[in-house]
Design a protein around this motif. Structure first.
Motif, PDB file in Angstrom:
ATOM      1  N   ILE A   1       4.223  -5.835   3.181  1.00  0.00           N
ATOM      2  CA  ILE A   1       5.489  -5.744   3.928  1.00  0.00           C
ATOM      3  C   ILE A   1       4.953  -4.414   3.832  1.00  0.00           C
TER       4      ILE A   1
ATOM      5  N   ARG B   1      19.028 -14.477  21.318  1.00  0.00           N
ATOM      6  CA  ARG B   1      18.730 -13.046  21.551  1.00  0.00           C
ATOM      7  C   ARG B   1      19.463 -12.108  21.697  1.00  0.00           C
TER       8      ARG B   1
ATOM      9  N   ALA C   1      17.930 -15.660  17.296  1.00  0.00           N
ATOM     10  CA  ALA C   1      16.870 -15.250  18.314  1.00  0.00           C
ATOM     11  C   ALA C   1      15.877 -16.034  18.227  1.00  0.00           C
TER      12      ALA C   1
ATOM     13  N   GLY D   1      25.251  -7.211   5.826  1.00  0.00           N
ATOM     14  CA  GLY D   1      23.701  -7.471   5.594  1.00  0.00           C
ATOM     15  C   GLY D   1      23.146  -5.757   6.038  1.00  0.00           C
ATOM     16  N   ASP D   2      21.784  -6.831   5.825  1.00  0.00           N
ATOM     17  CA  ASP D   2      20.710  -5.320   6.420  1.00  0.00           C
ATOM     18  C   ASP D   2      21.523  -4.609   7.951  1.00  0.00           C
TER      19      ASP D   2
ATOM     20  N   GLY E   1      20.178 -15.345   9.765  1.00  0.00           N
ATOM     21  CA  GLY E   1      19.337 -15.162   8.329  1.00  0.00           C
ATOM     22  C   GLY E   1      20.475 -15.403   7.448  1.00  0.00           C
TER      23      GLY E   1
ATOM     24  N   TYR F   1       6.418 -16.257  -8.525  1.00  0.00           N
ATOM     25  CA  TYR F   1       7.037 -15.475  -6.737  1.00  0.00           C
ATOM     26  C   TYR F   1       6.430 -14.215  -8.054  1.00  0.00           C
TER      27      TYR F   1
END
Ligand code: FAD
Length: 385
Positions: free
Chosen positions: A264, A124, A31, A284-285, A9, A216
């Motif tokens: 979401i 994955r 993954a 990152g996340d 990502g 957007y």
């Protein structure tokens, strides 16, 4: 040195690009067979833009980015302007402009910059193992990959996070649902060069320009988690939640394409200060999951990538030492971003309607100075001048 990057990502791709640029051998394992980003677009603020410039993507990014020269808040019922100001003072203070970009195009740019053919898709990770001088990732097809350092960029649902922290984290529902997508620019809804946000009732409707004459858009509504709503009900849902809102909002709802509109439930994770363990770094996340309320999750992942590649340049005391320096440079920064976003989330989404009502009042006297100075502080906290 060989780096194993888990996740392709925004964070994983930026890390792989950064490491490769600094001459570190990298292997990326993703993954899914095809990456389908969770949202339609993303605003890359100047701290993120500086990282992408640094990683050699200055020109392609400019082609993808929308031109967002003004910012405006509008009253939800009449559509009257509460405040409108130029973003130039921000751009001048930080030396770079923000770029809203379509996510699929950003993802493509990142993969092309790294080398799409070099990413191993359909891999994955199930677990990781460390030895004194290496680290190994195991995949669900039974295969494995070994390297000197492992970058866990496996997102908010990271499986590697628990290995690093030694405990499982819970995602915290932030209390609102976000719908987002892309539509052709229609200036009867909002000007083409402006970030426009309609606010009221703890909800918001926002439009930002991206390239190729598109807006957007996103809608936010405070709601309980787990409602039986999806793309099939999206137009009815939005018409119901935004009944009585101004004409441009009604027009936007009529123009959206339900098939490509994402819904979401927004979450974050309580910040933690440990980002590394031995030869493994969260990036990152996986290391910091934030609500999107200050648009900094992806930018923070880009910052992580730049800092990580830099610390790995000086590793005469070993990889573990370099990663500890990464943690030291990043932990406070990313905690601050998560908490700032959470605070903004609560004010914007009516956690206490008295506070949100006061914010609406304050917007009517806003000249841009307060909002831009807050953004400036966030942006200048990044690693690049
Ligand atoms: P991800 O993008 O989630 O990528 C993780 C990757 O790892 C995925 O490709 C996944 O398939 C892969 N993966 C997962 N598990 C495994 C595994 N076990 N093995 C191998 N691979 C795995 N940020 C901004 O900067 N600006 C914005 O305007 C903005 N707006 C947002 C709006 C919304 C509605 C949301 C939800 C987020 C927004 N963000 C924004 C945040 C941003 O999207 C994230 O911070 C960013 O995508 C994080 O990148 P990542 O690479 O860490 O994680």
């Amino acid at each position: 040195m060989k780096a194993i990057v888990i996740g392709g990502g925004i964070g994983g791709a930026c890390a792989a690009i950064a490491l490769k640029r600094f001459g570190i051998e990298t292997a990326v394992y993703e993954a899914v067979k095809e990456i389908k980003p969770v949202g339609a677009a993303i605003s890359i603020w100047p701290n993120g833009v500086k990282c992408l410039n640094y990683l050699g993507m200055k020109e392609p990014l400019r082609k993808l980015g929308g031109q967002m020269r003004f910012m405006a808040y509008k009253d939800y019922q009449q559509g009257q302007t509460m405040t409108r100001f130029s973003m130039d003072p921000l751009i001048q203070s930080v030396g770079e402009q923000p770029y809203p970009v379509a996510r699929a195009e950003l993802q493509s740019m990142l993969l092309d910059t790294y080398g799409r053919d070099e990413v191993q898709f359909g891999k994955r990770v199930t677990h990781v193992e460390e030895s004194a001088d290496s680290v190994t990732a195991w995949f669900d097809d039974g295969s494995s990959a070994t390297g000197d350092v492992l970058i866990a960029a496996d997102g908010t649902h990271s499986v590697i996070r628990q290995h690093v922290l030694g405990y499982a984290t819970e995602r915290r529902y932030a209390g609102y649902v976000n719908w987002n997508g892309l539509v052709e620019i229609d200036e009867s809804i909002a000007p083409a060069d402006q970030w426009t946000t309609f606010v009221g009732e703890g909800k918001r409707v926002s439009l930002m320009p991206v390239s190729d004459n598109r807006f957007y858009f996103f809608f936010d509504v405070p709601l309980p988690k787990g409602l039986p709503e999806d793309r099939a009900t999206v137009r009815d849902d939005l018409q119901r939640y935004f009944a009585g809102w101004a004409e441009p909002v009604q027009k936007l709802i009529s123009l959206i394409n339900p098939d490509t509109t994402n819904r979401i439930e927004i979450h974050d994770i309580e910040p933690f200060m440990q980002l590394v363990k031995g030869r493994i770094a969260l990036l990152g996340d996986s290391g910091h999951s934030t609500t999107p309320d200050i648009g900094q999750g992806g930018c923070a992942a880009m910052e992580d990538a730049v800092v990580l590649a830099n610390v790995l340049q000086t590793n005469s005391l070993g990889i573990e030492d370099a990663l500890l320096r990464y943690q030291e440079k990043r932990a406070y920064r990313v905690k601050d971003l998560v908490l700032k976003a959470r605070k903004r989330c609560d004010v914007t989404h009516g956690k206490d309607m008295a506070v949100t009502g006061q914010w609406y009042e304050d917007l009517k006297t806003e000249t841009g100075e307060r909002i831009l100075s807050g953004m400036c502080e966030t942006i200048l906290g990044g690693p690049l001048e």
